[in-house]
Design a protein around this motif. Structure first.
Motif, PDB file in Angstrom:
ATOM      1  N   TRP A  57       0.815  -1.219   0.000  1.00 49.75           N
ATOM      2  CA  TRP A  57       0.000   0.000   0.000  1.00 49.75           C
ATOM      3  C   TRP A  57       0.849   1.271   0.000  1.00 49.75           C
ATOM      4  N   GLU A  58       2.127   1.154   0.287  1.00 48.06           N
ATOM      5  CA  GLU A  58       2.999   2.320   0.369  1.00 48.06           C
ATOM      6  C   GLU A  58       3.494   2.683  -1.036  1.00 48.06           C
ATOM      7  N   ALA A  59       3.196   3.919  -1.478  1.00 46.82           N
ATOM      8  CA  ALA A  59       3.453   4.317  -2.875  1.00 46.82           C
ATOM      9  C   ALA A  59       4.909   4.173  -3.282  1.00 46.82           C
ATOM     10  N   ASN A  60       5.847   4.434  -2.372  1.00 49.32           N
ATOM     11  CA  ASN A  60       7.268   4.391  -2.706  1.00 49.32           C
ATOM     12  C   ASN A  60       7.984   3.163  -2.149  1.00 49.32           C
ATOM     13  N   ARG A  99       6.272  -1.696  -4.710  1.00 49.79           N
ATOM     14  CA  ARG A  99       5.538  -0.895  -5.689  1.00 49.79           C
ATOM     15  C   ARG A  99       6.455  -0.460  -6.836  1.00 49.79           C
ATOM     16  N   LYS A 100       7.703  -0.146  -6.524  1.00 51.43           N
ATOM     17  CA  LYS A 100       8.658   0.205  -7.581  1.00 51.43           C
ATOM     18  C   LYS A 100       8.909  -0.990  -8.494  1.00 51.43           C
ATOM     19  N   PRO A 120      -3.743  -3.658  -2.659  1.00 54.37           N
ATOM     20  CA  PRO A 120      -3.857  -2.203  -2.606  1.00 54.37           C
ATOM     21  C   PRO A 120      -4.893  -1.603  -3.543  1.00 54.37           C
ATOM     22  N   SER A 121      -5.363  -2.359  -4.545  1.00 55.88           N
ATOM     23  CA  SER A 121      -6.337  -1.785  -5.485  1.00 55.88           C
ATOM     24  C   SER A 121      -7.731  -1.666  -4.876  1.00 55.88           C
TER      25      SER A 121
END
Length: 336
Positions: free
Chosen positions: A73-76, A80-81, A130-131
């Motif tokens: 859930w963490e964007a960075n 996610r990368k 996370p979606s």
């Protein structure tokens, strides 16, 4: 044995764990908070003037490290990368995330892919990612397609550069091991700070060192389903959490209903449907990262194959289904 009795699991080296724990002027200090969608608790045995603010800061630093690097859930986050990486692109990972991924891949190989950290897309489609998908059925074409496209054998790592090759549209999910690693990271931080008697627990995953001020062991109850009939029928099982870690996996812990059927968050990549008579598996190990991952792996294997695997690798495991508990040989030796 009936449900009013309590079973106790005792590590073989508990006598050494008690060394130096007797202190008349000490007390148990408790800290707690929220993380990873659950709660954390730390109990430290020490002098009344113990610097709790410093200890809490160490705990929060460790938790932040895991969330920032390994949360879907963490964007960075590193995961996610990786998800956003182009086909055949090498993605740099930070030390902790790379360490956890390497161990997850080792256990994936050891279990012939039954435990596999590459099923992030399928987990997301099932409604646990996370979606914020409402959740598809386990046997739906989209979930089955995502499962077919996954597979840990596609992952390549560069240890020296600490990077991971994105083969193309492959996702990583470390939720079945990251929470245990967070416990270990806090453990390492507290030991480095000079603490010798404490327990750490994050959402049922736990690890302890030493004992209480009286010399009595830290006792931690194995997680149980919320079903009152099961709770009333089974005796409580506790572990003396001294120099040992504990983790429990089961689909009763996280699930939702799709078309009237319960859908659990633990995916068996080799099954045509996710139903299993097992309710949970608890594993005791020297570190919580391994306990966490092996608990998931044994749950996915089922009781019969899980017991064979645990016996071969000397894993202390407790298998729970509607008929009761069954202990692996290594867990049997801990029974008091």
């Amino acid at each position: 044995m009936n449900a009013t009795e309590t079973r106790l699991l005792i590590p073989s080296d508990i006598s050494s764990a008690r060394h130096g724990a007797f202190q008349d002027n000490w007390k148990v200090h408790s800290l707690s908070g929220e993380t990873m969608g659950t709660h954390w608790n730390v109990n430290v045995s020490g002098h009344t003037s113990l610097e709790l603010a410093e200890i809490k800061n160490l705990v929060l630093q460790a938790l932040d490290t895991v969330v920032l690097q390994m949360s879907p859930w963490e964007a960075n986050s590193d995961l996610r990368k990786f998800h956003a990486g182009n086909p055949q692109e090498w993605i740099a990972f930070r030390p902790e995330a790379f360490r956890v991924l390497q161990r997850a891949l080792e256990i994936a190989k050891e279990t012939d892919g039954l435990y596999d950290p590459t099923f992030a897309h399928a987990i997301d489609l099932l409604g646990f990612g996370p979606s914020e998908s409402p959740g598809a059925a386990y046997n739906s074409p989209s979930v089955q397609q995502a499962m077919t496209a996954a597979g840990f054998g596609q992952i390549k790592t560069d240890t020296q550069a600490r990077s991971v090759l994105q083969p193309g549209n492959l996702g990583l999910d470390l939720c079945s091991i990251a929470k245990g690693f967070a416990v270990d990271l806090i453990f390492e931080s507290l030991v480095f700070a000079g603490q010798k008697n404490f327990t750490i627990e994050i959402g049922g995953e736990a690890r302890g060192l030493g004992c209480k001020p009286s010399g009595a062991p830290w006792l931690f109850a194995l997680d149980r389903p919320r079903d009152l009939q099961i709770r009333q029928r089974l005796p409580e099982t506790r572990i003396a959490l001294c120099n040992i870690a504990l983790a429990t996996s089961g689909n009763y812990l996280r699930y939702h209903i799709v078309d009237g059927q319960p859908i659990g968050h633990l995916i068996n990549p080799k099954a045509t449907n996710e139903k299993t008579p097992l309710l949970s598996v608890s594993v005791m190990s020297q570190n919580c990262m391994d306990a966490d991952a092996y608990a998931t792996a044994l749950f996915l294997m089922g009781k019969e194959q899980g017991l064979i695997f645990a016996r071969k690798r000397n894993l202390a495991a407790v298998f729970l289904d509607h008929t009761g508990e069954e202990f692996s040989p290594a867990a049997e030796t801990m029974l008091n």
